[in-house]
Every structure is written in structure tokens, then in C-alpha cells.
Design a protein around this motif. Sequence first.
Motif, PDB file in Angstrom:
ATOM      1  N   ILE A   6      -7.502   2.579   3.778  1.00 49.20           N
ATOM      2  CA  ILE A   6      -7.412   2.938   5.201  1.00 49.20           C
ATOM      3  C   ILE A   6      -7.979   1.818   6.070  1.00 49.20           C
ATOM      4  O   ILE A   6      -7.426   1.484   7.123  1.00 49.20           O
ATOM      5  N   ASP A  40      -2.526   5.182  -8.337  1.00 47.40           N
ATOM      6  CA  ASP A  40      -2.686   5.367  -6.896  1.00 47.40           C
ATOM      7  C   ASP A  40      -1.614   6.243  -6.266  1.00 47.40           C
ATOM      8  O   ASP A  40      -1.631   6.458  -5.058  1.00 47.40           O
ATOM      9  N   TYR A  72       0.843  -1.205   0.000  1.00 46.15           N
ATOM     10  CA  TYR A  72       0.000   0.000   0.000  1.00 46.15           C
ATOM     11  C   TYR A  72       0.870   1.244   0.000  1.00 46.15           C
ATOM     12  O   TYR A  72       0.647   2.178  -0.769  1.00 46.15           O
ATOM     13  N   SER A  90      -5.859  -0.379   8.766  1.00 47.73           N
ATOM     14  CA  SER A  90      -6.328  -0.526  10.145  1.00 47.73           C
ATOM     15  C   SER A  90      -6.334  -1.995  10.561  1.00 47.73           C
ATOM     16  O   SER A  90      -5.869  -2.351  11.655  1.00 47.73           O
ATOM     17  N   ARG A 134       1.647   4.138  -3.307  1.00 46.83           N
ATOM     18  CA  ARG A 134       1.271   5.543  -3.156  1.00 46.83           C
ATOM     19  C   ARG A 134       2.473   6.477  -3.036  1.00 46.83           C
ATOM     20  O   ARG A 134       2.381   7.648  -3.347  1.00 46.83           O
ATOM     21  N   ASN A 141      -2.590   8.840  -3.604  1.00 48.34           N
ATOM     22  CA  ASN A 141      -3.974   8.608  -3.168  1.00 48.34           C
ATOM     23  C   ASN A 141      -3.978   7.966  -1.777  1.00 48.34           C
ATOM     24  O   ASN A 141      -4.203   6.779  -1.622  1.00 48.34           O
ATOM     25  N   TRP A 142      -3.751   8.774  -0.760  1.00 47.78           N
ATOM     26  CA  TRP A 142      -3.665   8.291   0.611  1.00 47.78           C
ATOM     27  C   TRP A 142      -5.027   8.260   1.304  1.00 47.78           C
ATOM     28  O   TRP A 142      -5.130   7.787   2.428  1.00 47.78           O
ATOM     29  N   HIS A 143      -6.080   8.724   0.662  1.00 47.97           N
ATOM     30  CA  HIS A 143      -7.391   8.837   1.311  1.00 47.97           C
ATOM     31  C   HIS A 143      -8.381   7.771   0.836  1.00 47.97           C
ATOM     32  O   HIS A 143      -9.578   7.936   1.015  1.00 47.97           O
ATOM     33  N   CYS A 144      -7.904   6.705   0.265  1.00 49.87           N
ATOM     34  CA  CYS A 144      -8.774   5.624  -0.215  1.00 49.87           C
ATOM     35  C   CYS A 144      -9.407   4.929   0.994  1.00 49.87           C
ATOM     36  O   CYS A 144      -8.700   4.395   1.861  1.00 49.87           O
ATOM     37  N   PRO A 145     -10.749   4.916   1.087  1.00 52.05           N
ATOM     38  CA  PRO A 145     -11.400   4.312   2.263  1.00 52.05           C
ATOM     39  C   PRO A 145     -11.071   2.832   2.457  1.00 52.05           C
ATOM     40  O   PRO A 145     -10.849   2.386   3.585  1.00 52.05           O
TER      41      PRO A 145
END
Length: 162
Positions: free
Chosen positions: A114, A104, A88, A118, A92, A107-111
Motif C-alpha cells: 500500500i 500474494d 503489484y 501510494s 494479487r 493479499n491486498w492489505h500488505c502495508p
Amino acid sequence: MFDRIAQWQPDQGAAVAARAVGALALAALAVIHVVDLPGTLGPDRLVGIGYLGIIAAAVLIGGVLLARSHWLAWAAAAALAVSAMGGYILTRALPGGFLGDHGDVGNWHCPLGIAALSLESVIILLVLLVAAGAWQARVHAASMAALPRPTARPAPEYSQPR
């Protein structure tokens, strides 16, 4: 009181709960990658192949964890989580893309990404907790083995064979 301490055993319920949480986290990680899979099977299929590897490994390792707890299964879970996190980050962070994935970059805000990060963090934390528990149990067993044992009482004379 000391008798209870001497008979201390690691909590088997905690071990079962850790295995269940680990297997659920791995299953959720596989589901996230299944949902995101169609977008990765375009002209540059290397990311899609990596997704298929993550999905297969997560299902396999989760099944092994459900069957029994083994340090190799926990190590494989940690390795899978770390490698997925690394993929990941590389897709990015590298300006030219990674594995042919140029869409990508940044593109660090891909739900879904994320959510996957997590879960991978949960898996790594869980592996660290299981390792700490195993270490604690080993230290306790070594300290119990080092304690002096009470000497056996001699048998009464009337029970000796003549």
C-alpha cells in the motif's frame, strides 16, 4: 502591467521542487522494495529480480532528476511507477499467480504494498503536473511569439555615417 505579462517565465523554484519531490519519492520507492526484497528471493526468484530492477531504476532515475530536468527522465519515472503498480496488481489479481508468485494472490492489505502504491501514485501525479506545466509554458511562448512586434524607430539623422 502588460510588460510584466510579456516577460513571464515559468517558476524555476517550482521545477526544482518537483524534481526534488520526484527524486525523494523514487528513493522511498526503492527503500520499500529493499525492505521487502528478502521475502522475494525464495524459490521463485522472478519477483525478486523484478524488485532489483525497480530498485536500480528508481535510484538511477532519481539521480537523473536531481541532475537535470528532462522529459525522458519524467517519462521513465512514470513508466517505472506504472509498471510497479501493474506488477503489484497482477501478483494479487491473477488466480494462478504472476511470475511464479502464488503467495500474494488476494493479499491486498500488505502495508509495504500500500505504501508503494501510494508513492507510485504520487510519482504519476507529479509527472502529470510537470507535463501540464510544460504544456502551459509552451502555449504561453507560442502566444507571445504570435503577438505583433513593435517596429523599430528609425535612427536620428545625425547618427548616420556621412
